[in-house]
Motif scaffolding. Sequence first.
Motif, PDB file in Angstrom:
ATOM      1  N   MET A 163     -36.840 148.194  27.746  1.00 20.56           N
ATOM      2  CA  MET A 163     -37.070 146.900  27.133  1.00 20.56           C
ATOM      3  C   MET A 163     -37.922 146.000  28.018  1.00 20.56           C
ATOM      4  O   MET A 163     -38.800 145.309  27.536  1.00 20.56           O
ATOM      5  N   ARG A 164     -37.632 146.021  29.350  1.00 18.87           N
ATOM      6  CA  ARG A 164     -38.402 145.179  30.275  1.00 18.87           C
ATOM      7  C   ARG A 164     -39.870 145.584  30.295  1.00 18.87           C
ATOM      8  O   ARG A 164     -40.747 144.730  30.368  1.00 18.87           O
ATOM      9  N   ALA A 165     -40.139 146.885  30.216  1.00 12.70           N
ATOM     10  CA  ALA A 165     -41.527 147.351  30.216  1.00 12.70           C
ATOM     11  C   ALA A 165     -42.251 146.872  28.958  1.00 12.70           C
ATOM     12  O   ALA A 165     -43.430 146.472  29.021  1.00 12.70           O
ATOM     13  N   LEU A 166     -41.572 146.887  27.838  1.00  9.93           N
ATOM     14  CA  LEU A 166     -42.175 146.416  26.588  1.00  9.93           C
ATOM     15  C   LEU A 166     -42.469 144.916  26.658  1.00  9.93           C
ATOM     16  O   LEU A 166     -43.543 144.466  26.249  1.00  9.93           O
ATOM     17  N   ILE A 167     -41.533 144.148  27.198  1.00 10.47           N
ATOM     18  CA  ILE A 167     -41.749 142.705  27.350  1.00 10.47           C
ATOM     19  C   ILE A 167     -42.930 142.450  28.291  1.00 10.47           C
ATOM     20  O   ILE A 167     -43.784 141.610  28.019  1.00 10.47           O
ATOM     21  N   ALA A 168     -42.996 143.186  29.394  1.00  9.54           N
ATOM     22  CA  ALA A 168     -44.104 143.034  30.337  1.00  9.54           C
ATOM     23  C   ALA A 168     -45.434 143.394  29.680  1.00  9.54           C
ATOM     24  O   ALA A 168     -46.444 142.695  29.865  1.00  9.54           O
ATOM     25  N   LEU A 169     -45.453 144.458  28.902  1.00 12.02           N
ATOM     26  CA  LEU A 169     -46.667 144.869  28.199  1.00 12.02           C
ATOM     27  C   LEU A 169     -47.111 143.797  27.209  1.00 12.02           C
ATOM     28  O   LEU A 169     -48.291 143.445  27.137  1.00 12.02           O
TER      29      LEU A 169
ATOM     30  N   ARG B 157     -32.123 125.697  31.843  1.00 12.63           N
ATOM     31  CA  ARG B 157     -30.897 125.616  31.037  1.00 12.63           C
ATOM     32  C   ARG B 157     -30.308 126.988  30.709  1.00 12.63           C
ATOM     33  O   ARG B 157     -29.247 127.068  30.101  1.00 12.63           O
ATOM     34  N   MET B 158     -31.002 128.047  31.099  1.00 13.17           N
ATOM     35  CA  MET B 158     -30.534 129.397  30.802  1.00 13.17           C
ATOM     36  C   MET B 158     -29.618 129.894  31.918  1.00 13.17           C
ATOM     37  O   MET B 158     -29.874 129.653  33.094  1.00 13.17           O
ATOM     38  N   ALA B 159     -28.582 130.608  31.560  1.00 16.94           N
ATOM     39  CA  ALA B 159     -27.683 131.186  32.549  1.00 16.94           C
ATOM     40  C   ALA B 159     -28.320 132.396  33.225  1.00 16.94           C
ATOM     41  O   ALA B 159     -28.137 132.631  34.417  1.00 16.94           O
ATOM     42  N   ARG B 160     -29.076 133.163  32.451  1.00 21.38           N
ATOM     43  CA  ARG B 160     -29.772 134.335  32.995  1.00 21.38           C
ATOM     44  C   ARG B 160     -30.959 134.644  32.084  1.00 21.38           C
ATOM     45  O   ARG B 160     -30.996 134.223  30.935  1.00 21.38           O
ATOM     46  N   PRO B 161     -31.934 135.399  32.597  1.00 20.83           N
ATOM     47  CA  PRO B 161     -33.085 135.748  31.766  1.00 20.83           C
ATOM     48  C   PRO B 161     -32.711 136.747  30.673  1.00 20.83           C
ATOM     49  O   PRO B 161     -31.651 137.376  30.719  1.00 20.83           O
ATOM     50  N   PHE B 162     -33.604 136.903  29.700  1.00 22.86           N
ATOM     51  CA  PHE B 162     -33.350 137.814  28.579  1.00 22.86           C
ATOM     52  C   PHE B 162     -33.291 139.270  29.012  1.00 22.86           C
ATOM     53  O   PHE B 162     -32.478 140.031  28.514  1.00 22.86           O
ATOM     54  N   ALA B 163     -34.152 139.675  29.937  1.00 25.80           N
ATOM     55  CA  ALA B 163     -34.284 141.097  30.256  1.00 25.80           C
ATOM     56  C   ALA B 163     -33.944 141.431  31.703  1.00 25.80           C
ATOM     57  O   ALA B 163     -34.431 142.407  32.252  1.00 25.80           O
TER      58      ALA B 163
END
Length: 135
Positions: free
Chosen positions: A1-7, A62-68
């Motif tokens: 998933m992280r690779a897709l977000i980075a792409l 305001r986010m507790a943690r990132p999405f990915a």
Amino acid sequence: MRALIALLCGTLFGAGLAVSGMTDPMRVRAFLDLLGPWDPTLAFVMAGAIVPMAVAWRVQSRMARPFAATTFNLPDTGRIDRRLAIGSILFGVGWGIAGLCPGPAVANLALAPAAAAPFLLAMLAGMALHRLTSR
């Protein structure tokens, strides 16, 4: 998933550089040449990036943690030292000479690979030299 977000993020960034004309070294040099035929396009691109980035920083705070990822990986704020100043000067001189910085150079691999390749090779050599000398 992280690779897709980075792409997806990289593709969006590269498309934005291409659409705005920032992959054209002559346009960047025309912005940096204050005594010649000055082109303000880069100033508009930078100004246009301020609002979405300000919104992104507000949302991130305001986010507790990132999405990915499990945690945010944000750089520490440090003082301006000699290494930072020299690196900034070298970056600026290279940017002024080539009319490219790393983002547009990578985007130019798809648009003008023969023109981007020497810059990217020099950039990689500089990164390797830094790694060897900073140990």
